[in-house]
Scaffold this motif. Structure first.
Motif, PDB file in Angstrom:
ATOM      1  N   SER A 198       3.275   0.254   4.953  1.00 54.81           N
ATOM      2  CA  SER A 198       4.300   0.061   5.974  1.00 54.81           C
ATOM      3  C   SER A 198       5.597  -0.458   5.372  1.00 54.81           C
ATOM      4  N   ALA A 199       6.680  -0.320   6.128  1.00 54.11           N
ATOM      5  CA  ALA A 199       7.977  -0.830   5.684  1.00 54.11           C
ATOM      6  C   ALA A 199       7.924  -2.342   5.508  1.00 54.11           C
ATOM      7  N   GLY A 200       7.181  -3.016   6.394  1.00 51.79           N
ATOM      8  CA  GLY A 200       7.054  -4.467   6.275  1.00 51.79           C
ATOM      9  C   GLY A 200       6.346  -4.879   5.008  1.00 51.79           C
ATOM     10  N   LEU A 201       5.299  -4.144   4.642  1.00 50.68           N
ATOM     11  CA  LEU A 201       4.585  -4.456   3.405  1.00 50.68           C
ATOM     12  C   LEU A 201       5.475  -4.215   2.196  1.00 50.68           C
ATOM     13  N   ARG A 202       6.253  -3.151   2.220  1.00 55.39           N
ATOM     14  CA  ARG A 202       7.151  -2.881   1.091  1.00 55.39           C
ATOM     15  C   ARG A 202       8.141  -4.032   0.890  1.00 55.39           C
ATOM     16  N   ARG A 203       8.607  -4.593   2.008  1.00 55.45           N
ATOM     17  CA  ARG A 203       9.574  -5.684   1.907  1.00 55.45           C
ATOM     18  C   ARG A 203       8.959  -6.964   1.352  1.00 55.45           C
ATOM     19  N   SER A 204       7.649  -7.030   1.290  1.00 57.91           N
ATOM     20  CA  SER A 204       7.000  -8.232   0.762  1.00 57.91           C
ATOM     21  C   SER A 204       7.001  -8.267  -0.765  1.00 57.91           C
ATOM     22  N   PHE A 205       7.369  -7.152  -1.397  1.00 56.13           N
ATOM     23  CA  PHE A 205       7.411  -7.076  -2.857  1.00 56.13           C
ATOM     24  C   PHE A 205       8.849  -7.191  -3.355  1.00 56.13           C
ATOM     25  N   PHE A 206       9.009  -7.498  -4.642  1.00 55.09           N
ATOM     26  CA  PHE A 206      10.344  -7.515  -5.232  1.00 55.09           C
ATOM     27  C   PHE A 206      10.966  -6.119  -5.110  1.00 55.09           C
ATOM     28  N   PRO A 207      12.224  -6.030  -4.669  1.00 57.64           N
ATOM     29  CA  PRO A 207      12.844  -4.719  -4.434  1.00 57.64           C
ATOM     30  C   PRO A 207      12.862  -3.804  -5.654  1.00 57.64           C
ATOM     31  N   GLY A 208      13.115  -4.368  -6.834  1.00 59.89           N
ATOM     32  CA  GLY A 208      13.176  -3.540  -8.032  1.00 59.89           C
ATOM     33  C   GLY A 208      11.855  -2.871  -8.352  1.00 59.89           C
ATOM     34  N   VAL A 209      10.749  -3.542  -8.031  1.00 58.81           N
ATOM     35  CA  VAL A 209       9.433  -2.958  -8.291  1.00 58.81           C
ATOM     36  C   VAL A 209       9.179  -1.806  -7.327  1.00 58.81           C
ATOM     37  N   VAL A 210       9.576  -1.983  -6.069  1.00 61.07           N
ATOM     38  CA  VAL A 210       9.426  -0.900  -5.095  1.00 61.07           C
ATOM     39  C   VAL A 210      10.252   0.309  -5.523  1.00 61.07           C
ATOM     40  N   GLU A 211      11.447   0.067  -6.040  1.00 61.51           N
ATOM     41  CA  GLU A 211      12.275   1.162  -6.537  1.00 61.51           C
ATOM     42  C   GLU A 211      11.582   1.896  -7.679  1.00 61.51           C
ATOM     43  N   ALA A 212      10.961   1.136  -8.575  1.00 62.40           N
ATOM     44  CA  ALA A 212      10.261   1.750  -9.706  1.00 62.40           C
ATOM     45  C   ALA A 212       9.054   2.557  -9.243  1.00 62.40           C
ATOM     46  N   CYS A 213       8.487   2.188  -8.101  1.00 66.52           N
ATOM     47  CA  CYS A 213       7.310   2.875  -7.552  1.00 66.52           C
ATOM     48  C   CYS A 213       7.681   4.056  -6.666  1.00 66.52           C
ATOM     49  N   THR A 214       8.955   4.365  -6.587  1.00 64.46           N
ATOM     50  CA  THR A 214       9.441   5.424  -5.704  1.00 64.46           C
ATOM     51  C   THR A 214       9.983   6.586  -6.527  1.00 64.46           C
ATOM     52  N   TYR A 215       9.576   7.797  -6.169  1.00 68.10           N
ATOM     53  CA  TYR A 215      10.060   8.987  -6.867  1.00 68.10           C
ATOM     54  C   TYR A 215      10.526  10.000  -5.834  1.00 68.10           C
ATOM     55  N   ARG A 216      11.794  10.383  -5.948  1.00 66.93           N
ATOM     56  CA  ARG A 216      12.408  11.338  -5.019  1.00 66.93           C
ATOM     57  C   ARG A 216      12.194  10.934  -3.567  1.00 66.93           C
ATOM     58  N   GLY A 217      12.405   9.655  -3.325  1.00 63.78           N
ATOM     59  CA  GLY A 217      12.365   9.137  -1.968  1.00 63.78           C
ATOM     60  C   GLY A 217      10.989   8.846  -1.420  1.00 63.78           C
ATOM     61  N   ARG A 218       9.953   9.059  -2.201  1.00 63.90           N
ATOM     62  CA  ARG A 218       8.589   8.842  -1.725  1.00 63.90           C
ATOM     63  C   ARG A 218       7.916   7.738  -2.534  1.00 63.90           C
ATOM     64  N   LEU A 219       7.217   6.859  -1.843  1.00 62.38           N
ATOM     65  CA  LEU A 219       6.466   5.809  -2.521  1.00 62.38           C
ATOM     66  C   LEU A 219       5.208   6.422  -3.116  1.00 62.38           C
ATOM     67  N   VAL A 220       5.057   6.306  -4.428  1.00 60.40           N
ATOM     68  CA  VAL A 220       3.919   6.951  -5.105  1.00 60.40           C
ATOM     69  C   VAL A 220       3.049   5.944  -5.846  1.00 60.40           C
ATOM     70  N   ALA A 221       3.386   4.665  -5.779  1.00 58.38           N
ATOM     71  CA  ALA A 221       2.569   3.618  -6.387  1.00 58.38           C
ATOM     72  C   ALA A 221       2.774   2.343  -5.584  1.00 58.38           C
ATOM     73  N   LEU A 222       1.799   1.453  -5.663  1.00 59.01           N
ATOM     74  CA  LEU A 222       1.869   0.176  -4.955  1.00 59.01           C
ATOM     75  C   LEU A 222       2.089  -0.934  -5.977  1.00 59.01           C
ATOM     76  N   PRO A 223       3.107  -1.784  -5.765  1.00 59.08           N
ATOM     77  CA  PRO A 223       3.368  -2.851  -6.738  1.00 59.08           C
ATOM     78  C   PRO A 223       2.164  -3.754  -6.947  1.00 59.08           C
ATOM     79  N   TRP A 224       1.941  -4.119  -8.240  1.00 60.98           N
ATOM     80  CA  TRP A 224       0.810  -4.975  -8.584  1.00 60.98           C
ATOM     81  C   TRP A 224       1.289  -6.207  -9.343  1.00 60.98           C
ATOM     82  N   TYR A 225       1.598  -6.059 -10.655  1.00 60.78           N
ATOM     83  CA  TYR A 225       2.142  -7.218 -11.357  1.00 60.78           C
ATOM     84  C   TYR A 225       3.323  -6.806 -12.218  1.00 60.78           C
ATOM     85  N   VAL A 226       4.168  -7.773 -12.533  1.00 59.38           N
ATOM     86  CA  VAL A 226       5.463  -7.477 -13.130  1.00 59.38           C
ATOM     87  C   VAL A 226       5.707  -8.326 -14.373  1.00 59.38           C
ATOM     88  N   ASP A 227       6.704  -7.922 -15.119  1.00 60.95           N
ATOM     89  CA  ASP A 227       7.261  -8.721 -16.188  1.00 60.95           C
ATOM     90  C   ASP A 227       8.759  -8.447 -16.182  1.00 60.95           C
TER      91      ASP A 227
END
Length: 358
Positions: free
Chosen positions: A56-85
């Motif tokens: 959901s859009a609400g769940l996406r907003r719970s993650f760091f925005p840059g990670v969500v961007e990295a998980c998005t390809y051509r406007g579609r979410l194709v991965a779910l954020p897990w852990y970052v560095d």
């Protein structure tokens, strides 16, 4: 519950996270972690299941925005954020205090601070990593993004020779040749060669990954225990602090027979409880923002809490299914520009090379 994480074994339905080994079209494959730079390649190949309907859009907003961007390809979410560095600015608190300064927020202020530290206190003012390797791309992304630049913009256009990019790369070179606050050795240093002089007490400031804080506080590895803190990286005037994202994210194989079960597993892994457990037991920095407010995290991993702002400023490396080729081309071009000069001409040539790739 975190005891289940102490000795993780390969799950029978998990699949390799390497793009070249991803057996996504087999019915047995279900879910797997993906290096953040592989996400676009896997999506372009059709090997991962789009997650737009499952997140959901609400769940996406719970993650760091840059990670969500990295998980998005051509406007579609194709991965779910897990852990970052992400990269941060490590600095000697005792030296900063002795000079009456605060951690710099502007790159030119950093050069001035590093010069003063170098003149009065330590042999080297500022260290970073410019070896012709993947780490050079990470540092490059941070300099460019902090100047409001993009190597490849969201439309797919190559912008590596834009004025913002040229200015950023010229400044990287100037740290060595003009300001003389970074030694020329940074052109051949990756993570550990640049870390060792800092924890040996010979450097005032340094760009590095999150693991360094723990090393700096270990008396067996550091001569600056209790004298190190970390802050967001500086930016150029008008820009914002930017940290290159690393880490692994979660995907569902397109060939999975049990996508619903795979999504349940991914939602659990990306949930607050699991992310907190991975952070405490393995040092994996959470991608979910709210986890950084957990008292257990502040007690067990204080460095992660310090780096929350850096993770929030995270920016991905170029999102392209041709990332490996793009990275190699940029490593070669930027390395030449840093060592030999002619930054503008080298980046113009690099643009043509990248356009032929993407």
């Amino acid at each position: 519950p975190s005891a289940i994480f102490r000795r993780p074994a390969p799950a029978p339905n998990a699949i390799s996270s390497s793009p070249s080994c991803w057996p996504a079209r087999t019915a047995r494959s279900t879910s797997s972690p993906q290096d953040v730079v592989w996400i676009a390649e896997l999506a372009a190949a059709g090997w991962v299941h789009p997650l737009d309907q499952d997140v959901s859009a609400g769940l996406r907003r719970s993650f760091f925005p840059g990670v969500v961007e990295a998980c998005t390809y051509r406007g579609r979410l194709v991965a779910l954020p897990w852990y970052v560095d992400a990269g941060g600015l490590y600095y000697r608190t005792d030296l900063m205090s002795a000079l009456g300064r605060k951690p710099p927020t502007d790159w030119h202020e950093l050069a001035d601070t590093a010069a003063e530290m170098q003149h009065r206190r330590v042999p080297m003012g500022y260290l970073w990593q410019a070896k012709q390797a993947e780490i050079l791309l990470c540092d490059l992304v941070e300099f460019i993004a902090s100047n409001r630049g993009r190597i490849i913009d969201p439309s797919g256009a190559v912008r590596v020779d834009s004025p913002a990019c040229v200015e950023a790369v010229q400044f990287m070179r100037d740290l060595v040749h003009r300001y003389k606050v970074s030694p020329s050795e940074v052109f051949s240093w990756d993570e550990e060669p640049s870390r060792r002089p800092f924890t040996a007490g010979r450097v005032g400031m340094m760009r590095h990954w999150s693991y360094v804080y723990g090393v700096s506080q270990n008396p067996d590895q550091s001569k600056v225990v209790g004298k190190v803190d970390v802050a967001p990286l500086p930016s150029f005037p008008g820009g914002t602090s930017s940290s290159c994202l690393g880490g692994y994210q979660l995907g569902v194989a397109a060939g999975s027979r049990n996508k619903e079960g795979a999504m349940d597993f991914l939602h659990w892994l990306a949930g607050t409880e699991a992310q907190l457990a991975f952070a405490l037991d393995f040092g994996n920095a959470p991608s979910r923002v709210s986890v950084y407010d957990e008292k257990k995290l502040a007690k067990g991993q204080p460095a992660m809490v310090k780096l929350k702002e850096a993770f929030g400023n995270g920016v991905p490396r170029p999102v392209t299914p041709h990332y490996s080729r793009v990275s190699l081309a940029l490593q070669s071009a930027v390395s030449r520009a840093l060592v030999y000069g002619d930054v503008r001409g080298t980046l113009r040539s690099a643009r043509r090379d990248l356009e032929a790739i993407v």
